[in-house]
Design a protein around this motif. Structure first.
Motif, PDB file in Angstrom:
ATOM      1  N   LEU A  51      -0.987 -23.097 -16.262  1.00 14.76           N
ATOM      2  CA  LEU A  51      -1.012 -24.342 -15.492  1.00 14.76           C
ATOM      3  C   LEU A  51      -0.508 -24.140 -14.067  1.00 14.76           C
ATOM      4  O   LEU A  51      -1.098 -24.673 -13.113  1.00 14.76           O
ATOM      5  N   ASP A  52       0.553 -23.356 -13.894  1.00 14.19           N
ATOM      6  CA  ASP A  52       1.073 -23.151 -12.532  1.00 14.19           C
ATOM      7  C   ASP A  52       0.078 -22.381 -11.659  1.00 14.19           C
ATOM      8  O   ASP A  52      -0.074 -22.678 -10.470  1.00 14.19           O
ATOM      9  N   THR A  53      -0.651 -21.424 -12.247  1.00 13.09           N
ATOM     10  CA  THR A  53      -1.645 -20.662 -11.490  1.00 13.09           C
ATOM     11  C   THR A  53      -2.817 -21.552 -11.081  1.00 13.09           C
ATOM     12  O   THR A  53      -3.326 -21.449  -9.954  1.00 13.09           O
ATOM     13  N   ILE A  54      -3.244 -22.423 -11.980  1.00 14.73           N
ATOM     14  CA  ILE A  54      -4.358 -23.327 -11.669  1.00 14.73           C
ATOM     15  C   ILE A  54      -3.961 -24.306 -10.565  1.00 14.73           C
ATOM     16  O   ILE A  54      -4.752 -24.586  -9.656  1.00 14.73           O
ATOM     17  N   CYS A  55      -2.740 -24.816 -10.610  1.00 18.60           N
ATOM     18  CA  CYS A  55      -2.258 -25.714  -9.549  1.00 18.60           C
ATOM     19  C   CYS A  55      -2.263 -25.005  -8.202  1.00 18.60           C
ATOM     20  O   CYS A  55      -2.636 -25.583  -7.172  1.00 18.60           O
ATOM     21  N   PHE A  56      -1.876 -23.734  -8.201  1.00 20.48           N
ATOM     22  CA  PHE A  56      -1.911 -22.931  -6.973  1.00 20.48           C
ATOM     23  C   PHE A  56      -3.341 -22.736  -6.491  1.00 20.48           C
ATOM     24  O   PHE A  56      -3.646 -22.896  -5.306  1.00 20.48           O
ATOM     25  N   SER A  57      -4.252 -22.415  -7.405  1.00 17.88           N
ATOM     26  CA  SER A  57      -5.653 -22.173  -7.045  1.00 17.88           C
ATOM     27  C   SER A  57      -6.330 -23.437  -6.518  1.00 17.88           C
ATOM     28  O   SER A  57      -7.220 -23.366  -5.670  1.00 17.88           O
ATOM     29  N   LEU A  58      -5.912 -24.594  -7.023  1.00 21.22           N
ATOM     30  CA  LEU A  58      -6.479 -25.864  -6.557  1.00 21.22           C
ATOM     31  C   LEU A  58      -5.917 -26.290  -5.204  1.00 21.22           C
ATOM     32  O   LEU A  58      -6.435 -27.205  -4.574  1.00 21.22           O
ATOM     33  N   GLY A  59      -4.840 -25.626  -4.773  1.00 25.04           N
ATOM     34  CA  GLY A  59      -4.236 -25.980  -3.491  1.00 25.04           C
ATOM     35  C   GLY A  59      -3.132 -27.014  -3.607  1.00 25.04           C
ATOM     36  O   GLY A  59      -2.666 -27.553  -2.608  1.00 25.04           O
ATOM     37  N   ILE A 118       1.601 -33.502  -3.241  1.00 30.81           N
ATOM     38  CA  ILE A 118       0.343 -32.779  -3.436  1.00 30.81           C
ATOM     39  C   ILE A 118      -0.578 -32.956  -2.224  1.00 30.81           C
ATOM     40  O   ILE A 118      -1.216 -31.994  -1.767  1.00 30.81           O
ATOM     41  N   GLU A 119      -0.661 -34.167  -1.692  1.00 31.82           N
ATOM     42  CA  GLU A 119      -1.514 -34.418  -0.517  1.00 31.82           C
ATOM     43  C   GLU A 119      -1.076 -33.583   0.679  1.00 31.82           C
ATOM     44  O   GLU A 119      -1.914 -33.012   1.391  1.00 31.82           O
ATOM     45  N   LEU A 135      -7.390 -36.414  -6.342  1.00 32.22           N
ATOM     46  CA  LEU A 135      -6.365 -35.386  -6.571  1.00 32.22           C
ATOM     47  C   LEU A 135      -6.470 -34.845  -7.994  1.00 32.22           C
ATOM     48  O   LEU A 135      -5.486 -34.754  -8.732  1.00 32.22           O
ATOM     49  N   GLU A 136      -7.679 -34.486  -8.381  1.00 33.00           N
ATOM     50  CA  GLU A 136      -7.943 -33.967  -9.717  1.00 33.00           C
ATOM     51  C   GLU A 136      -8.737 -32.661  -9.638  1.00 33.00           C
ATOM     52  O   GLU A 136      -9.594 -32.506  -8.774  1.00 33.00           O
ATOM     53  N   GLY A 137      -8.428 -31.786 -10.552  1.00 29.79           N
ATOM     54  CA  GLY A 137      -9.179 -30.540 -10.660  1.00 29.79           C
ATOM     55  C   GLY A 137      -9.670 -30.367 -12.088  1.00 29.79           C
ATOM     56  O   GLY A 137      -8.947 -30.705 -13.038  1.00 29.79           O
ATOM     57  N   THR A 138     -10.880 -29.844 -12.248  1.00 29.61           N
ATOM     58  CA  THR A 138     -11.448 -29.631 -13.579  1.00 29.61           C
ATOM     59  C   THR A 138     -11.701 -28.148 -13.800  1.00 29.61           C
ATOM     60  O   THR A 138     -12.248 -27.473 -12.924  1.00 29.61           O
ATOM     61  N   VAL A 139     -11.293 -27.652 -14.966  1.00 27.57           N
ATOM     62  CA  VAL A 139     -11.517 -26.250 -15.314  1.00 27.57           C
ATOM     63  C   VAL A 139     -12.906 -26.135 -15.924  1.00 27.57           C
ATOM     64  O   VAL A 139     -13.153 -26.654 -17.019  1.00 27.57           O
ATOM     65  N   LYS A 140     -13.827 -25.485 -15.237  1.00 28.52           N
ATOM     66  CA  LYS A 140     -15.211 -25.393 -15.696  1.00 28.52           C
ATOM     67  C   LYS A 140     -15.509 -24.104 -16.464  1.00 28.52           C
ATOM     68  O   LYS A 140     -16.432 -24.050 -17.259  1.00 28.52           O
ATOM     69  N   ASN A 141     -14.728 -23.068 -16.200  1.00 28.18           N
ATOM     70  CA  ASN A 141     -14.999 -21.789 -16.849  1.00 28.18           C
ATOM     71  C   ASN A 141     -13.790 -20.891 -16.685  1.00 28.18           C
ATOM     72  O   ASN A 141     -12.798 -21.275 -16.065  1.00 28.18           O
ATOM     73  N   TYR A 142     -13.883 -19.676 -17.219  1.00 35.04           N
ATOM     74  CA  TYR A 142     -12.844 -18.680 -16.965  1.00 35.04           C
ATOM     75  C   TYR A 142     -13.069 -18.085 -15.572  1.00 35.04           C
ATOM     76  O   TYR A 142     -14.175 -18.129 -15.039  1.00 35.04           O
ATOM     77  N   CYS A 143     -12.017 -17.512 -15.008  1.00 39.28           N
ATOM     78  CA  CYS A 143     -12.091 -17.012 -13.629  1.00 39.28           C
ATOM     79  C   CYS A 143     -13.057 -15.841 -13.497  1.00 39.28           C
ATOM     80  O   CYS A 143     -13.270 -15.086 -14.444  1.00 39.28           O
ATOM     81  N   ASP A 144     -13.640 -15.720 -12.326  1.00 34.79           N
ATOM     82  CA  ASP A 144     -14.502 -14.591 -11.993  1.00 34.79           C
ATOM     83  C   ASP A 144     -13.623 -13.491 -11.404  1.00 34.79           C
ATOM     84  O   ASP A 144     -12.836 -13.740 -10.494  1.00 34.79           O
ATOM     85  N   ARG A 145     -13.751 -12.292 -11.938  1.00 25.69           N
ATOM     86  CA  ARG A 145     -12.906 -11.174 -11.489  1.00 25.69           C
ATOM     87  C   ARG A 145     -13.007 -10.951  -9.977  1.00 25.69           C
ATOM     88  O   ARG A 145     -12.014 -10.624  -9.310  1.00 25.69           O
ATOM     89  N   ASN A 146     -14.179 -11.150  -9.406  1.00 25.53           N
ATOM     90  CA  ASN A 146     -14.394 -10.886  -7.981  1.00 25.53           C
ATOM     91  C   ASN A 146     -13.708 -11.905  -7.067  1.00 25.53           C
ATOM     92  O   ASN A 146     -13.583 -11.669  -5.867  1.00 25.53           O
ATOM     93  N   GLU A 147     -13.290 -13.036  -7.627  1.00 23.85           N
ATOM     94  CA  GLU A 147     -12.681 -14.087  -6.806  1.00 23.85           C
ATOM     95  C   GLU A 147     -11.153 -14.039  -6.784  1.00 23.85           C
ATOM     96  O   GLU A 147     -10.532 -14.845  -6.106  1.00 23.85           O
ATOM     97  N   LEU A 148     -10.572 -13.121  -7.534  1.00 27.19           N
ATOM     98  CA  LEU A 148      -9.107 -13.029  -7.548  1.00 27.19           C
ATOM     99  C   LEU A 148      -8.579 -12.622  -6.174  1.00 27.19           C
ATOM    100  O   LEU A 148      -9.113 -11.710  -5.539  1.00 27.19           O
ATOM    101  N   THR A 183      -2.041 -28.559   4.204  1.00 26.72           N
ATOM    102  CA  THR A 183      -1.488 -27.373   4.874  1.00 26.72           C
ATOM    103  C   THR A 183      -1.887 -26.062   4.196  1.00 26.72           C
ATOM    104  O   THR A 183      -1.440 -25.002   4.617  1.00 26.72           O
ATOM    105  N   ILE A 184      -2.701 -26.157   3.137  1.00 29.53           N
ATOM    106  CA  ILE A 184      -3.038 -24.943   2.382  1.00 29.53           C
ATOM    107  C   ILE A 184      -3.907 -24.012   3.228  1.00 29.53           C
ATOM    108  O   ILE A 184      -4.713 -24.434   4.047  1.00 29.53           O
ATOM    109  N   ASN A 185      -3.731 -22.712   3.029  1.00 27.75           N
ATOM    110  CA  ASN A 185      -4.484 -21.709   3.789  1.00 27.75           C
ATOM    111  C   ASN A 185      -5.903 -21.502   3.256  1.00 27.75           C
ATOM    112  O   ASN A 185      -6.778 -21.058   3.973  1.00 27.75           O
ATOM    113  N   PHE A 186      -6.120 -21.777   1.975  1.00 25.93           N
ATOM    114  CA  PHE A 186      -7.424 -21.514   1.370  1.00 25.93           C
ATOM    115  C   PHE A 186      -8.322 -22.734   1.534  1.00 25.93           C
ATOM    116  O   PHE A 186      -7.913 -23.868   1.296  1.00 25.93           O
TER     117      PHE A 186
END
Length: 205
Positions: A96-104, A153-154, A176-189, A159-162
């Protein structure tokens, strides 16, 4: 081993860029320690064990997990069918903490862990305050319906870099919602890592 709370730039000088640990960069180029300058800029350990150890340390510091937690993920990745290294990364990316980071929602994984601990994040409309919570496909990651939570969160999203989250996540900024659609793509890490060396490091355990 307890969670690391020491100087972060010292770690990035030794291991390279760790986006989950810090977004800052050090002005110093030499590796830390009294022998950092004598080894030369950017020169790494030459032994096979040293290389494996550094790759393992990258995972630990980037995702902010302990040695016992990482070993637990290794055992779980071995148990599942498929490529062990990829499964390991997918397990860590579905925290959950990684997904929150990835969502910004937070600038680093450490900051994301804090907002989860403080009860600002919901999963499928239920407050979850466990950073290591394993999200599943189609889970909806949202923000608690409270002005303080939404403001935090706003501000982070602004201020997020990504620019955009990875393709396995869909972000609705208006809700302010994010949906998990699939597992991560290795190339996007964002982390530069050779996960096979991590698996080899634990191969004798």
């Amino acid at each position: 081993m307890s969670r690391y709370r020491g100087p972060k730039l010292r770690i990035t000088r030794r291991l390279g860029k760790l986006p989950g640990l810090t977004q800052k960069t050090s002005k110093k180029t030499a590796r830390p320690g009294q022998h950092g300058k004598t080894l030369g800029d950017g020169k790494k350990k030459t032994t096979e064990y040293g290389l494996r150890l550094e790759e393992k340390q990258k995972l630990k510091f980037n995702y902010g997990i302990t040695e016992s937690q990482l070993y637990h993920y290794i055992k779980e990745a071995r148990r599942r069918k498929g490529v062990t290294g990829l499964i390991l990364l997918q397990l860590l990316e579905m925290r959950l903490d990684t997904i929150c980071f990835s969502l910004g929602f937070a600038p680093t994984i450490a900051a994301a862990r804090q907002i989860v601990n403080h009860g600002h994040i919901t999963v499928n409309n239920k407050v979850v305050d466990i950073p290591s919570f394993q999200c599943q496909i189609n889970d909806v990651i949202g923000v608690k319906a409270k002005s303080t939570s939404k403001n935090i969160i706003e501000n982070n999203i602004k201020t997020i870099n990504f620019i955009e989250p990875p393709t396995h996540l869909i972000l609705d900024k208006s809700k302010l919602e994010g949906t998990v659609k699939n597992y991560c793509d290795r190339n996007e890490l964002l982390l530069d890592l050779n996960e096979l060396l991590v698996i080899e490091y634990y191969s004798r355990r």
